[in-house]
Design a protein around this motif. Structure first.
Motif, PDB file in Angstrom:
ATOM      1  N   LYS A   1       0.850  -1.183   0.000  1.00  0.00           N
ATOM      2  CA  LYS A   1       0.000   0.000   0.000  1.00  0.00           C
ATOM      3  C   LYS A   1       0.894   1.244   0.000  1.00  0.00           C
ATOM      4  CE  LYS A   1      -3.927   1.969   2.282  1.00  0.00           C
ATOM      5  NZ  LYS A   1      -5.130   1.740   2.975  1.00  0.00           N
ATOM      6  N   THR A   2       0.519   2.241  -0.783  1.00  0.00           N
ATOM      7  CA  THR A   2       1.284   3.486  -0.847  1.00  0.00           C
ATOM      8  C   THR A   2       1.398   4.114   0.541  1.00  0.00           C
ATOM      9  OG1 THR A   2       0.548   3.874  -3.109  1.00  0.00           O
ATOM     10  CG2 THR A   2       1.360   5.792  -1.891  1.00  0.00           C
ATOM     11  N   GLY A   3       2.630   4.477   0.904  1.00  0.00           N
ATOM     12  CA  GLY A   3       2.875   5.119   2.185  1.00  0.00           C
ATOM     13  C   GLY A   3       3.040   4.156   3.356  1.00  0.00           C
ATOM     14  N   SER A   4       3.030   2.873   3.091  1.00  0.00           N
ATOM     15  CA  SER A   4       3.125   1.883   4.168  1.00  0.00           C
ATOM     16  C   SER A   4       4.569   1.694   4.628  1.00  0.00           C
ATOM     17  CB  SER A   4       2.569   0.536   3.692  1.00  0.00           C
ATOM     18  OG  SER A   4       3.426  -0.008   2.698  1.00  0.00           O
ATOM     19  N   LYS A   5       4.733   0.974   5.715  1.00  0.00           N
ATOM     20  CA  LYS A   5       6.058   0.628   6.235  1.00  0.00           C
ATOM     21  C   LYS A   5       6.802  -0.226   5.201  1.00  0.00           C
ATOM     22  CE  LYS A   5       9.129   0.215   9.562  1.00  0.00           C
ATOM     23  NZ  LYS A   5      10.080   1.273   9.761  1.00  0.00           N
ATOM     24  N   THR A   6       6.068  -1.072   4.494  1.00  0.00           N
ATOM     25  CA  THR A   6       6.690  -1.897   3.453  1.00  0.00           C
ATOM     26  C   THR A   6       7.280  -1.007   2.363  1.00  0.00           C
ATOM     27  OG1 THR A   6       5.124  -3.679   3.905  1.00  0.00           O
ATOM     28  CG2 THR A   6       6.285  -3.765   1.805  1.00  0.00           C
ATOM     29  N   GLU A   7       6.554   0.049   1.976  1.00  0.00           N
ATOM     30  CA  GLU A   7       7.105   0.965   0.973  1.00  0.00           C
ATOM     31  C   GLU A   7       8.387   1.611   1.478  1.00  0.00           C
ATOM     32  OE1 GLU A   7       6.372   5.127  -1.435  1.00  0.00           O
ATOM     33  OE2 GLU A   7       4.632   4.186  -0.504  1.00  0.00           O
ATOM     34  N   THR A   8       8.406   2.003   2.737  1.00  0.00           N
ATOM     35  CA  THR A   8       9.610   2.591   3.325  1.00  0.00           C
ATOM     36  C   THR A   8      10.775   1.617   3.256  1.00  0.00           C
ATOM     37  OG1 THR A   8       8.253   3.918   4.818  1.00  0.00           O
ATOM     38  CG2 THR A   8      10.565   3.647   5.421  1.00  0.00           C
ATOM     39  N   ASN A   9      10.504   0.343   3.552  1.00  0.00           N
ATOM     40  CA  ASN A   9      11.555  -0.678   3.479  1.00  0.00           C
ATOM     41  C   ASN A   9      12.030  -0.876   2.041  1.00  0.00           C
ATOM     42  OD1 ASN A   9      11.458  -1.106   6.241  1.00  0.00           O
ATOM     43  ND2 ASN A   9       9.961  -2.757   6.078  1.00  0.00           N
ATOM     44  N   ILE A  10      11.103  -0.870   1.103  1.00  0.00           N
ATOM     45  CA  ILE A  10      11.457  -1.001  -0.316  1.00  0.00           C
ATOM     46  C   ILE A  10      12.338   0.180  -0.728  1.00  0.00           C
ATOM     47  CG2 ILE A  10      10.524  -0.882  -2.674  1.00  0.00           C
ATOM     48  CD1 ILE A  10       8.096  -2.521  -1.586  1.00  0.00           C
ATOM     49  N   ALA A  11      11.973   1.380  -0.322  1.00  0.00           N
ATOM     50  CA  ALA A  11      12.763   2.573  -0.657  1.00  0.00           C
ATOM     51  C   ALA A  11      14.171   2.470  -0.078  1.00  0.00           C
ATOM     52  CB  ALA A  11      12.062   3.829  -0.151  1.00  0.00           C
ATOM     53  N   SER A  12      14.296   1.933   1.121  1.00  0.00           N
ATOM     54  CA  SER A  12      15.621   1.764   1.734  1.00  0.00           C
ATOM     55  C   SER A  12      16.474   0.783   0.950  1.00  0.00           C
ATOM     56  CB  SER A  12      15.477   1.276   3.186  1.00  0.00           C
ATOM     57  OG  SER A  12      14.807   2.228   3.959  1.00  0.00           O
ATOM     58  N   ILE A  13      15.874  -0.306   0.521  1.00  0.00           N
ATOM     59  CA  ILE A  13      16.604  -1.311  -0.264  1.00  0.00           C
ATOM     60  C   ILE A  13      17.026  -0.715  -1.610  1.00  0.00           C
ATOM     61  CG2 ILE A  13      16.353  -3.507  -1.500  1.00  0.00           C
ATOM     62  CD1 ILE A  13      14.479  -4.356   0.896  1.00  0.00           C
ATOM     63  N   ILE A  14      16.117   0.004  -2.241  1.00  0.00           N
ATOM     64  CA  ILE A  14      16.433   0.637  -3.535  1.00  0.00           C
ATOM     65  C   ILE A  14      17.550   1.664  -3.361  1.00  0.00           C
ATOM     66  CG2 ILE A  14      15.540   2.105  -5.389  1.00  0.00           C
ATOM     67  CD1 ILE A  14      12.808   0.733  -4.967  1.00  0.00           C
ATOM     68  N   SER A  15      17.542   2.413  -2.258  1.00  0.00           N
ATOM     69  CA  SER A  15      18.602   3.392  -1.981  1.00  0.00           C
ATOM     70  C   SER A  15      19.954   2.706  -1.873  1.00  0.00           C
ATOM     71  CB  SER A  15      18.334   4.131  -0.671  1.00  0.00           C
ATOM     72  OG  SER A  15      17.199   4.920  -0.772  1.00  0.00           O
ATOM     73  N   LEU A  16      19.982   1.585  -1.189  1.00  0.00           N
ATOM     74  CA  LEU A  16      21.232   0.840  -1.037  1.00  0.00           C
ATOM     75  C   LEU A  16      21.726   0.340  -2.401  1.00  0.00           C
ATOM     76  CD1 LEU A  16      23.363  -0.394   0.829  1.00  0.00           C
ATOM     77  CD2 LEU A  16      21.856  -2.367   1.099  1.00  0.00           C
ATOM     78  N   ILE A  17      20.817  -0.202  -3.189  1.00  0.00           N
ATOM     79  CA  ILE A  17      21.175  -0.674  -4.536  1.00  0.00           C
ATOM     80  C   ILE A  17      21.718   0.482  -5.377  1.00  0.00           C
ATOM     81  CG2 ILE A  17      20.210  -1.548  -6.719  1.00  0.00           C
ATOM     82  CD1 ILE A  17      18.267  -3.237  -4.922  1.00  0.00           C
ATOM     83  N   ALA A  18      21.033   1.618  -5.335  1.00  0.00           N
ATOM     84  CA  ALA A  18      21.471   2.785  -6.117  1.00  0.00           C
ATOM     85  C   ALA A  18      22.860   3.240  -5.673  1.00  0.00           C
ATOM     86  CB  ALA A  18      20.465   3.926  -5.971  1.00  0.00           C
ATOM     87  N   ALA A  19      23.102   3.284  -4.369  1.00  0.00           N
ATOM     88  CA  ALA A  19      24.403   3.730  -3.859  1.00  0.00           C
ATOM     89  C   ALA A  19      25.517   2.789  -4.301  1.00  0.00           C
ATOM     90  CB  ALA A  19      24.355   3.828  -2.333  1.00  0.00           C
ATOM     91  N   VAL A  20      25.289   1.488  -4.177  1.00  0.00           N
ATOM     92  CA  VAL A  20      26.305   0.510  -4.578  1.00  0.00           C
ATOM     93  C   VAL A  20      26.596   0.622  -6.075  1.00  0.00           C
ATOM     94  CG1 VAL A  20      26.737  -1.975  -4.872  1.00  0.00           C
ATOM     95  CG2 VAL A  20      25.847  -1.109  -2.696  1.00  0.00           C
ATOM     96  N   LEU A  21      25.559   0.737  -6.877  1.00  0.00           N
ATOM     97  CA  LEU A  21      25.758   0.835  -8.328  1.00  0.00           C
ATOM     98  C   LEU A  21      26.456   2.131  -8.726  1.00  0.00           C
ATOM     99  CD1 LEU A  21      22.416  -0.674  -9.671  1.00  0.00           C
ATOM    100  CD2 LEU A  21      24.685  -1.721  -9.690  1.00  0.00           C
ATOM    101  N   MET A  22      26.114   3.227  -8.073  1.00  0.00           N
ATOM    102  CA  MET A  22      26.756   4.505  -8.396  1.00  0.00           C
ATOM    103  C   MET A  22      28.237   4.466  -8.025  1.00  0.00           C
ATOM    104  SD  MET A  22      24.537   6.314  -9.914  1.00  0.00           S
ATOM    105  CE  MET A  22      24.543   8.079  -9.819  1.00  0.00           C
TER     106      MET A  22
END
Length: 168
Positions: free
Chosen positions: A138-159
């Motif tokens: 669901k938009t704005g859920s804790k799961t979305e926050t966790n997904i955003a954190s994982i995506i941030s980590l992936i983006a940082a490693v790739l950059m």
């Protein structure tokens, strides 16, 4: 998904695109154009939602699109991708390829993220078929926050891989 998740997704998608295509880093202007366009593209589909970050900045346009087409329809479909692939070609500019690919990559990241929500997207608009992943949040859920954190980590490693490790 919320705008911050889409922004992070746009950067990550841009980095994934660069890694997958194995293109060497271009000039700083091309790289900034590409990633700037990926970030913009990651927000563009929500033009159809007047309450979104971009919708608030473009109120008249956003309300017009929303009233004409509705939310998550034309701007969340193949039509949006096609328009953004063609749009920069109409501009005689030396960064048009970086602009075009960045916009498309950003929009695709947006569509993937919104397909991971309970509402899904109308990818084949005007057909009224909604696409959604079997596992969604669901938009704005804790799961979305966790997904955003994982995506941030992936983006940082790739950059780091793209712009620091590749130098050595």
């Amino acid at each position: 998904m919320k705008s911050n998740t889409h922004l992070i997704g746009g950067v990550a998608a841009g980095a994934i695109y660069k890694v997958v295509t194995d293109l060497p880093p271009n000039s700083i202007q091309h790289e900034l154009t590409f990633f700037g366009a990926a970030v913009l593209g990651s927000l563009l589909p929500d033009l159809c939602h007047p309450g979104s970050y971009l919708g608030k900045k473009t109120s008249f346009l956003s309300k017009t699109i929303s009233k004409t087409f509705g939310h998550r329809t034309i701007t969340h479909s193949w039509i949006m991708i096609l328009l953004l692939m063609m749009l920069p070609k109409w501009i005689d500019w030396r960064y048009e390829d970086s602009l075009s690919m960045g916009l498309v990559v950003g929009v695709i990241s947006h569509l993937i993220l919104d397909a991971a929500t309970s509402r899904g997207i109308q990818l084949l608009y005007p057909l009224p078929i909604r696409f959604r992943f079997p596992l969604y949040t669901k938009t704005g859920s804790k799961t979305e926050t966790n997904i955003a954190s994982i995506i941030s980590l992936i983006a940082a490693v790739l950059m780091v891989h793209l712009y620091i490790v590749s130098l050595f």
